[in-house]
Design a protein around this motif. Sequence first.
Motif, PDB file in Angstrom:
ATOM      1  N   SER A  26       0.697  -1.240   0.101  1.00  0.00           N
ATOM      2  CA  SER A  26       0.083   0.004  -0.128  1.00  0.00           C
ATOM      3  C   SER A  26       1.011   1.377   0.117  1.00  0.00           C
ATOM      4  N   LEU A  27       0.279   2.382  -0.527  1.00  0.00           N
ATOM      5  CA  LEU A  27       1.037   3.534  -0.468  1.00  0.00           C
ATOM      6  C   LEU A  27      -0.356   4.658  -0.223  1.00  0.00           C
ATOM      7  N   PHE A  56      -6.277   2.753  -5.912  1.00  0.00           N
ATOM      8  CA  PHE A  56      -5.951   2.639  -7.554  1.00  0.00           C
ATOM      9  C   PHE A  56      -4.703   1.877  -7.296  1.00  0.00           C
ATOM     10  N   TYR A  57      -4.636   0.979  -8.305  1.00  0.00           N
ATOM     11  CA  TYR A  57      -3.554   0.345  -8.843  1.00  0.00           C
ATOM     12  C   TYR A  57      -3.368   0.162 -10.403  1.00  0.00           C
ATOM     13  N   HIS A  68       1.952  -0.291  -6.316  1.00  0.00           N
ATOM     14  CA  HIS A  68       1.401  -0.424  -4.952  1.00  0.00           C
ATOM     15  C   HIS A  68      -0.173  -0.160  -5.270  1.00  0.00           C
ATOM     16  N   LEU A  69      -1.136  -0.264  -4.220  1.00  0.00           N
ATOM     17  CA  LEU A  69      -2.224   0.247  -4.305  1.00  0.00           C
ATOM     18  C   LEU A  69      -2.297   1.552  -3.519  1.00  0.00           C
ATOM     19  N   ARG A  70      -2.608   2.691  -4.224  1.00  0.00           N
ATOM     20  CA  ARG A  70      -2.563   3.862  -3.566  1.00  0.00           C
ATOM     21  C   ARG A  70      -3.759   4.483  -3.386  1.00  0.00           C
ATOM     22  N   ASP A 248      -1.415  -7.552 -13.169  1.00  0.00           N
ATOM     23  CA  ASP A 248      -0.481  -7.867 -12.247  1.00  0.00           C
ATOM     24  C   ASP A 248       0.288  -6.796 -11.509  1.00  0.00           C
ATOM     25  N   PRO A 249       0.302  -6.536 -10.405  1.00  0.00           N
ATOM     26  CA  PRO A 249       0.853  -5.218  -9.927  1.00  0.00           C
ATOM     27  C   PRO A 249       2.445  -5.624  -9.502  1.00  0.00           C
TER      28      PRO A 249
END
Length: 506
Positions: A26-27, A56-57, A68-70, A248-249
């Motif tokens: 996360s971020l 968001f990612y 990251h998921l922001r 795919d992140p």
Amino acid sequence: MAQEEKSRSGCGSSSSTILQFVPFNSLADEGFWHRLSSLKLNKYGIDDSPIPITGFYAPCSHSQVSNHLRLLAESLPTDENGQSSMPAISRGNRNRCPVPGTLYNTNTLEAFHALDKKSLLKEEANKIWEDIHTGRAVEDSAVLSRFLLISFADLKKWSFHYWFAFPALVLDPPATLVESKRASEWFTSEEVKSVSMACNDWRNSSLTADVPFFFISIASNSHATIRHLKDWEACQADNQKVLFGFYDPCHEKDPGWPLRNFLALISSRWNLKSVHFLCYRESRGFMDMESSLVIEALITAPQGLNDHQLVPNAVGWEKNKNKYVSRCINLAKSMDPTRLAVSAADLNLKLMRWRALPSLNLDELSSVKCLLIGAGTLGCQVARMLMAWGVRKITLVDNGRVAMSNPLRQSLYTLDDCLDGGDFKALAAAKSLKRIFPAVEAKGEVMAIPMPGHPVTNQEEKSVVDDCSRLYDLVDSHDAVFLLTDTRESRWLPTLLCASANKVSS
């Protein structure tokens, strides 16, 4: 909270082993915390009800750095009517695939630590399970990556304690890895071109750019087509090669976290046993066949997987330095001191409003113009109390100077104000108010108050008339007048002017 370790199997592995996943990271941007602070102060108050938010990612776009998921400022609701609603998010941004989440923001640090994290995670996992069984996850696949955030916002110190969770349904027995290869090695040369073109078209279309889960059908002539998950049943008679794809992140040799719930969806809804996945990754805005993976996995559907009432176990709390603990961010150093002072003062006022004076209108208080006639013991104390109650516009009137005996009794003055004959009280008091609270609009007016019974010489006549005119203008331009001089004679004329102008005075 079970520990989830990433797989050590590399690309090209052909031995059967448990399929592992790289956890989401996360971020939360500073803008998110500032926006949360504003909503806490001005909208939510002490209401600690869950808040719908959006993260968001995007697919991994760097060979050595995962996405990251922001959380951004716009991740929080924008509804101004006091109702919780999903943030207004524009769709079609290829770099910001929206994911729904839930925020639990507590009022105290003790309440934050006391949250039942196991139950909260299970509740979010239940939502994912419900979406799978109702078909919503097929219509809007982003719900498969639903997330959870718990936090405590210490607005006095501008520090935020928080913890993310990315709920993942646990398959028991787990999926088995059969093969993992680079996409460039798994597809034929003709398929490489066709799949790349199809993926790039999918990503460049505003209708599908932020749709994170899909499937790819490849005809016998190597022509690839990307379709929505809702089209799965309609394409079964085509006898084509099929792969399930997802953004795919992560950049590593194992698939990213979003694949976990995708597996649960595929197993529960379509009862597939052997499945091929495309872990879609990018480079410079285009599909990267070298970093993207094609994974073959075997899914043994656990007993009861199709039972709506039997929700699988879930994992997903994010690690902090390899430990399952919360994080803390402090923004005090990045904040302007004046803004910090204003926020801290507003916080105290809003706490009083929340708990004792719900009818208190802070906006009206901050715009009230107060005229203080007299800057002695009473004037200094009243000025400070007005600031403490949210008044931001203060004018002080006095023609005296600060004497050596004043600082002991009059809180706005110090010894420095007494030197060289003493500064004018009105000016020194206004300067001191700004030093205490930089956001206050304080002014000092040096003038004598004309008093009845005090003779006026010919030389003083013009000055007295000017003082009367100035005093009338000051009373007329302020909303409230405080008569804080130490004699009845000095309060006589201001009282008449207040009555004439219909001003509140005390």
